[in-house]
Structures are given as structure tokens and as C-alpha cells.
Design a protein around this motif. Structure first.
Motif, PDB file in Angstrom:
ATOM      1  N   ASN A  47       0.687  -1.195  -0.131  1.00 55.29           N
ATOM      2  CA  ASN A  47       0.079  -0.009  -0.084  1.00 55.29           C
ATOM      3  C   ASN A  47       0.939   1.272   0.106  1.00 55.29           C
ATOM      4  N   ARG A  48       0.868   2.036  -1.255  1.00 53.45           N
ATOM      5  CA  ARG A  48       1.866   3.031  -1.418  1.00 53.45           C
ATOM      6  C   ARG A  48       0.931   4.182  -1.708  1.00 53.45           C
ATOM      7  N   PRO A  49       1.144   5.601  -1.199  1.00 50.12           N
ATOM      8  CA  PRO A  49       0.350   6.872  -1.591  1.00 50.12           C
ATOM      9  C   PRO A  49       0.471   7.099  -3.136  1.00 50.12           C
ATOM     10  N   ASP A  50       1.623   6.766  -3.710  1.00 53.10           N
ATOM     11  CA  ASP A  50       1.791   7.274  -5.016  1.00 53.10           C
ATOM     12  C   ASP A  50       1.345   6.003  -6.198  1.00 53.10           C
ATOM     13  N   LEU A  51       0.543   5.342  -5.692  1.00 57.18           N
ATOM     14  CA  LEU A  51      -0.150   4.123  -6.412  1.00 57.18           C
ATOM     15  C   LEU A  51      -1.454   3.847  -6.148  1.00 57.18           C
ATOM     16  N   VAL A  52      -2.268   3.590  -7.362  1.00 53.39           N
ATOM     17  CA  VAL A  52      -3.733   3.412  -7.063  1.00 53.39           C
ATOM     18  C   VAL A  52      -3.933   1.820  -7.288  1.00 53.39           C
ATOM     19  N   TYR A  53      -4.925   1.196  -6.776  1.00 52.51           N
ATOM     20  CA  TYR A  53      -5.328  -0.109  -7.134  1.00 52.51           C
ATOM     21  C   TYR A  53      -6.629  -0.445  -7.617  1.00 52.51           C
ATOM     22  N   LEU A  54      -7.019  -0.754  -8.786  1.00 48.15           N
ATOM     23  CA  LEU A  54      -8.302  -0.723  -9.278  1.00 48.15           C
ATOM     24  C   LEU A  54      -8.548  -2.102  -9.675  1.00 48.15           C
ATOM     25  N   PRO A  55      -9.945  -2.527  -9.376  1.00 48.68           N
ATOM     26  CA  PRO A  55     -10.254  -3.905  -9.837  1.00 48.68           C
ATOM     27  C   PRO A  55     -10.436  -3.805 -11.320  1.00 48.68           C
ATOM     28  N   VAL A  56     -10.033  -5.197 -11.760  1.00 50.00           N
ATOM     29  CA  VAL A  56     -10.369  -5.352 -13.343  1.00 50.00           C
ATOM     30  C   VAL A  56     -11.436  -6.580 -13.399  1.00 50.00           C
ATOM     31  N   HIS A  57     -12.602  -6.286 -13.418  1.00 54.13           N
ATOM     32  CA  HIS A  57     -13.631  -6.884 -13.153  1.00 54.13           C
ATOM     33  C   HIS A  57     -13.971  -8.239 -14.167  1.00 54.13           C
ATOM     34  N   ASP A  58     -13.062  -8.091 -15.345  1.00 55.09           N
ATOM     35  CA  ASP A  58     -13.753  -9.339 -16.186  1.00 55.09           C
ATOM     36  C   ASP A  58     -12.227 -10.224 -16.532  1.00 55.09           C
ATOM     37  N   LEU A  59     -11.234  -9.947 -15.788  1.00 56.08           N
ATOM     38  CA  LEU A  59     -10.249 -10.899 -15.718  1.00 56.08           C
ATOM     39  C   LEU A  59     -10.316 -12.240 -14.837  1.00 56.08           C
ATOM     40  N   PRO A  60      -9.824 -13.213 -15.232  1.00 58.09           N
ATOM     41  CA  PRO A  60     -10.020 -14.402 -14.316  1.00 58.09           C
ATOM     42  C   PRO A  60      -9.448 -14.128 -13.087  1.00 58.09           C
ATOM     43  N   PRO A  61      -9.639 -14.762 -11.811  1.00 55.44           N
ATOM     44  CA  PRO A  61      -8.828 -14.612 -10.661  1.00 55.44           C
ATOM     45  C   PRO A  61      -7.591 -15.285 -10.824  1.00 55.44           C
ATOM     46  N   LEU A  62      -6.711 -14.844  -9.767  1.00 58.41           N
ATOM     47  CA  LEU A  62      -5.617 -15.413  -9.489  1.00 58.41           C
ATOM     48  C   LEU A  62      -5.281 -16.593  -8.367  1.00 58.41           C
ATOM     49  N   GLU A  63      -4.930 -17.676  -8.783  1.00 54.89           N
ATOM     50  CA  GLU A  63      -5.055 -18.910  -8.004  1.00 54.89           C
ATOM     51  C   GLU A  63      -3.850 -19.172  -7.683  1.00 54.89           C
ATOM     52  N   PHE A  64      -3.695 -19.596  -6.459  1.00 54.67           N
ATOM     53  CA  PHE A  64      -2.251 -19.918  -5.678  1.00 54.67           C
ATOM     54  C   PHE A  64      -2.217 -21.572  -5.376  1.00 54.67           C
ATOM     55  N   ALA A  65      -1.433 -22.355  -5.846  1.00 54.74           N
ATOM     56  CA  ALA A  65      -1.695 -23.758  -5.781  1.00 54.74           C
ATOM     57  C   ALA A  65      -0.005 -24.110  -5.198  1.00 54.74           C
ATOM     58  N   LEU A  66      -0.032 -25.299  -4.665  1.00 52.47           N
ATOM     59  CA  LEU A  66       1.184 -26.144  -4.232  1.00 52.47           C
ATOM     60  C   LEU A  66       1.806 -26.904  -5.294  1.00 52.47           C
ATOM     61  N   LEU A  67       3.127 -26.767  -5.407  1.00 51.01           N
ATOM     62  CA  LEU A  67       3.697 -27.650  -6.541  1.00 51.01           C
ATOM     63  C   LEU A  67       4.742 -28.214  -5.814  1.00 51.01           C
ATOM     64  N   TRP A  68       5.071 -29.306  -6.649  1.00 51.02           N
ATOM     65  CA  TRP A  68       6.231 -30.362  -6.192  1.00 51.02           C
ATOM     66  C   TRP A  68       6.592 -30.954  -7.641  1.00 51.02           C
ATOM     67  N   ARG A  69       8.003 -31.551  -7.464  1.00 47.49           N
ATOM     68  CA  ARG A  69       8.391 -32.454  -8.500  1.00 47.49           C
ATOM     69  C   ARG A  69       7.696 -33.637  -8.679  1.00 47.49           C
ATOM     70  N   THR A  70       7.176 -34.102 -10.002  1.00 49.29           N
ATOM     71  CA  THR A  70       6.427 -35.333 -10.261  1.00 49.29           C
ATOM     72  C   THR A  70       7.165 -36.622  -9.711  1.00 49.29           C
ATOM     73  N   CYS A  71       8.601 -36.460  -9.881  1.00 49.59           N
ATOM     74  CA  CYS A  71       9.251 -37.787  -9.422  1.00 49.59           C
ATOM     75  C   CYS A  71       9.197 -38.005  -7.823  1.00 49.59           C
ATOM     76  N   ASP A  72       8.566 -36.889  -7.034  1.00 53.25           N
ATOM     77  CA  ASP A  72       8.374 -36.658  -5.481  1.00 53.25           C
ATOM     78  C   ASP A  72       6.938 -37.326  -5.132  1.00 53.25           C
ATOM     79  N   ASP A  73       6.165 -37.704  -5.982  1.00 52.50           N
ATOM     80  CA  ASP A  73       4.875 -37.735  -5.419  1.00 52.50           C
ATOM     81  C   ASP A  73       4.416 -38.788  -4.381  1.00 52.50           C
ATOM     82  N   ASP A  74       5.301 -39.715  -4.102  1.00 53.68           N
ATOM     83  CA  ASP A  74       5.299 -40.570  -3.206  1.00 53.68           C
ATOM     84  C   ASP A  74       6.104 -40.188  -1.766  1.00 53.68           C
ATOM     85  N   ASP A  75       6.584 -38.907  -1.716  1.00 54.63           N
ATOM     86  CA  ASP A  75       7.298 -38.418  -0.447  1.00 54.63           C
ATOM     87  C   ASP A  75       6.317 -38.259   0.471  1.00 54.63           C
TER      88      ASP A  75
END
Length: 300
Positions: free
Chosen positions: A253-281
Motif C-alpha cells: 500500500n503506497r500513496p503514489d499508487l492506485v489499485y483498481l479491480p479488473v472485473h472481467d479478468l479471471p482470478p489469480l489462483e495459488f497452488a502447491l507444486l512439487w516435482r512429479t518424481c516426488d509424488d510418493d514422498d
């Protein structure tokens, strides 16, 4: 006395009711009654006084209960310790995060994971935009929490743990500054960041689309940026805009910036990732489960 005999005796001594004892132990009432009679016959003493309306411990029955109860608890605790030792997870797990929100979610997951698996340590590592998934590939981290999309054959995309609406960040004197929200189409003719070469094209196009839905061009900045702070500095100078999500307004949050919703862009999703070779860890599976359980249930 067999172990089951001891358990039947102790439960009946607590319930003082043959039917409830049978229900708790998933046995028949007849078997409970038969077992108690056999124990009394073997010991040559009466453990319960029974009538059509009441079941009560005799003095000998109370003494036997007091003698047996701590031993039964010790056996159960020993068996539980053995079970936990068999399934326990040890060692160190390195977990990366990209963005402040991802860091918060990782820390929440770490707290829950450590409570469930105290023998395994978790080392938290920050991942910058220019790393993309390289820290997974080189072994710097075992699990990474970052925004999608990620479409790599050697990387497993796990559960989404957060979603955030998209925003555009502009300088306080930009033409967007007086608006309540903007559309994807409003970005025509504006300039968005150019990512470093390690960021794949499909991810760049999602985070900084090259065209509007009608096909009008959105420019790219002449120099690549590697971090959020670099990008926001260029935004403040009026050189470009940045597309992100609502956490930018919360954490930058900075006074020199403004943050505006972009109402028709898809939301940003955050997911957990790992190496496929470590599926059984088992460490990774347990940390993913802990982080999903600890994440707040918030939608776009």
C-alpha cells in the motif's frame, strides 16, 4: 485373563450396564455376560453385584479395577507410540513461496504440519518471480506455493489453496486514478511488464496479456523486471502498469499508487507444486494436506 477380558471388565466397571458395554465394544450382551462370569469363576470371587435394575462393583471388583486401569492405559499408550513411530515423518522439508500471501499460507501450513509431525523440520525459502520453478528443479525447495498457471511436465500442480481477484496498479496521476474499476478492454494501448527469460511465455501472457478481448494491442515494457518492487517502482514513475491481485493493495500500500479491480479478468489462483518424481514422498503429502487444512476458505 486375556487382554479382551480385561477390556470387557474395565468397560463394564465404568458403564455398569451390560448393554452399553456391549455397544462400546461392538460385542453381544451375551458375550459380555459370559466373559464376566468366566472371570469371576477363574478368580473365585464376585466382581459385580447384579440385579434386574442395577449393576454395581463389589469391593473386590473396585480394587481390581484400580489395579488394572493404569496397566491398560500404559499398554494403549505404548501401542499408540509404536503406531506413531511407524508413521512418523522425519528430516527437513524445504518449502518455497512466491509473494507475501503465499508466504503467509506457507507459515500457516508449517504450524499445522509441525504440530502433527514434530520430528520433521520445515525450512521456509522465498522464491522470486525470476526463479519461476527453477528452485524446485535444482532441489533448493521440495514444495513451492505460487500463482498459476504452471504447465511443466516435471512439475506436479497440487491443490489450489487461495484465489484472489485481479487488480491493475497504476500511478496516482494515471488516467485510471479516478475510476472505481477497469475492464480488460481498458488496458488497450497501456504498457505491462516484460518478464525475465526464465518465465515461460504462457505464464507471461496470463499475467500480462498481449491483447484485449477485441484484439487491441497491449504493449510490453522495454526492459524485463524480476521482482514486484522493481515493477511497482516503474509504475510509480509512470512507465507502465502492473496486473496483480488484491494482495498488492494489502501488502504494498503506497500513496503514489492506485489499485483498481479488473472485473472481467479471471482470478489469480495459488497452488502447491512439487516435482512429479516426488509424488510418493510422505513429507510432501503431509505438508500439502496440512497447508490445505490450515488455509482460510476464501473465494475470488
Amino acid at each position: 485373563m486375556e487382554r479382551q477380558d480385561i477390556e470387557i471388565f474395565l468397560v463394564l466397571a465404568e458403564e455398569l450396564h451390560f448393554g452399553r458395554t456391549a455397544d462400546r465394544l461392538f460385542l453381544s450382551t451375551a458375550l459380555v455376560s459370559k466373559t464376566i462370569k468366566r472371570i469371576e469363576r477363574q478368580l473365585g470371587v464376585r466382581l459385580f453385584d447384579r440385579s434386574s435394575r442395577h449393576v454395581m462393583l463389589t469391593d473386590i471388583g473396585r480394587r481390581l479395577r484400580a489395579d488394572l486401569h493404569p496397566h491398560q492405559q500404559g499398554i494403549q499408550q505404548a501401542l499408540e507410540r509404536a503406531r506413531l513411530a511407524r508413521n512418523d515423518i522425519t528430516g527437513t522439508l524445504a518449502v518455497g513461496f512466491m509473494s507475501v500471501l503465499a508466504g503467509t499460507l506457507v507459515v500457516q501450513g508449517r504450524h499445522r504440519f509441525r504440530a502433527e509431525h514434530p520430528q520433521c523440520d520445515v525450512r521456509v525459502v522465498e522464491t522470486q518471480v525470476h526463479h519461476f520453478v527453477s528452485q524446485l528443479r535444482d532441489g533448493t525447495v521440495d514444495v513451492l506455493l505460487m500463482s498459476l498457471p504452471v504447465d511443466e511436465p516435471d512439475i506436479r500442480v497440487g491443490p489450489v489453496v487461495a484465489r484472489r481477484n485481479r487488480v491493475v496498479v497504476a500511478s496516482a496521476d494515471h488516467r485510471f486514478a479516478g475510476m472505481d474499476s477497469v475492464s480488460w478492454e481498458d488496458l488497450a494501448g497501456e504498457t505491462l511488464p516484460t518478464a525475465v527469460p526464465t518465465f515461460p511465455d504462457y505464464a507471461v501472457d496470463f499475467h500480462a496479456p498481449p491483447r484485449t478481448p477485441s484484439g487491441r494491442r497491449i504493449e510490453r515494457f522495454t526492459e524485463p523486471v524480476a521482482t514486484y518492487l522493481e515493477a511497482l517502482t516503474m509504475v510509480s514513475a509512470g512507465r507502465m502498469l502492473v496486473l496483480g491481485d488484491t494482495q498488492l493493495a494489502q501488502y504494498y500500500n503506497r500513496p503514489d499508487l492506485v489499485y483498481l479491480p479488473v472485473h472481467d479478468l479471471p482470478p489469480l489462483e495459488f497452488a502447491l507444486l512439487w516435482r512429479t518424481c516426488d509424488d510418493d514422498d510422505p513429507r510432501i503429502r503431509a505438508f500439502v494436506a496440512a497447508t490445505v487444512a490450515a488455509a482460510p476458505r476464501t473465494g475470488p
